[in-house]
Design a protein around this motif. Structure first.
Motif, mmCIF file in Angstrom:
data_model
loop_
_atom_site.group_PDB
_atom_site.id
_atom_site.type_symbol
_atom_site.label_atom_id
_atom_site.label_comp_id
_atom_site.label_asym_id
_atom_site.label_seq_id
_atom_site.Cartn_x
_atom_site.Cartn_y
_atom_site.Cartn_z
ATOM 1 N N GLN A 170 0.043 4.322 -9.272
ATOM 2 C CA GLN A 170 -0.796 5.275 -8.552
ATOM 3 C C GLN A 170 -0.358 5.337 -7.100
ATOM 4 O OE1 GLN A 170 -5.065 4.943 -9.502
ATOM 5 N NE2 GLN A 170 -4.429 3.273 -10.836
ATOM 6 N N TYR A 171 -0.571 6.468 -6.490
ATOM 7 C CA TYR A 171 -0.203 6.658 -5.106
ATOM 8 C C TYR A 171 -1.458 6.873 -4.287
ATOM 9 C CZ TYR A 171 4.248 7.295 -7.359
ATOM 10 O OH TYR A 171 5.361 7.099 -8.120
ATOM 11 N N GLY A 172 -1.419 6.462 -3.062
ATOM 12 C CA GLY A 172 -2.578 6.635 -2.199
ATOM 13 C C GLY A 172 -3.482 5.421 -2.246
#
Length: 101
Positions: free
Chosen positions: A42-44
């Motif tokens: 996941q990013y963020g």
């Protein structure tokens, strides 16, 4: 944290167990050493996904690998598109064959 979904190897026959976002699974995983934990990259700042979203992502990745052997998916040509293209070709062919009056 578990093995990244994107690099995990799946046996041909696999079963997936999805746990609650906060409480996880309802049994002691150490009793089942063959069960591996996976994590979805996941990013963020988000650290978890809704279980239905996570299940969708995992199932998609599993099917994609079974179907395409891990290769990039080829674009799907839908029958509606193919039918429209066929109609255009037939119409052009008929117009070329019809004598002018």
């Amino acid at each position: 944290m578990g093995e990244l979904l994107t690099s995990a190897e799946f046996p041909k026959k696999s079963a997936f167990i999805f746990g609650h976002e906060e409480m996880g699974i309802s049994f002691d995983p150490s009793l089942y050493p063959e069960i591996r934990r996976l994590s979805i990259p996941q990013y963020g700042r988000i650290e978890s996904l809704n279980v239905s979203i996570a299940a969708s992502i995992v199932m998609y990745e599993y099917v994609r690998r079974r179907r395409y052997g891990g290769r990039e998916q080829q674009p799907v040509q839908h029958s509606k598109t193919r039918t429209t293209e066929d109609k255009i070709r037939r119409n052009k062919h008929q117009l070329q064959r019809e004598p002018e009056q």
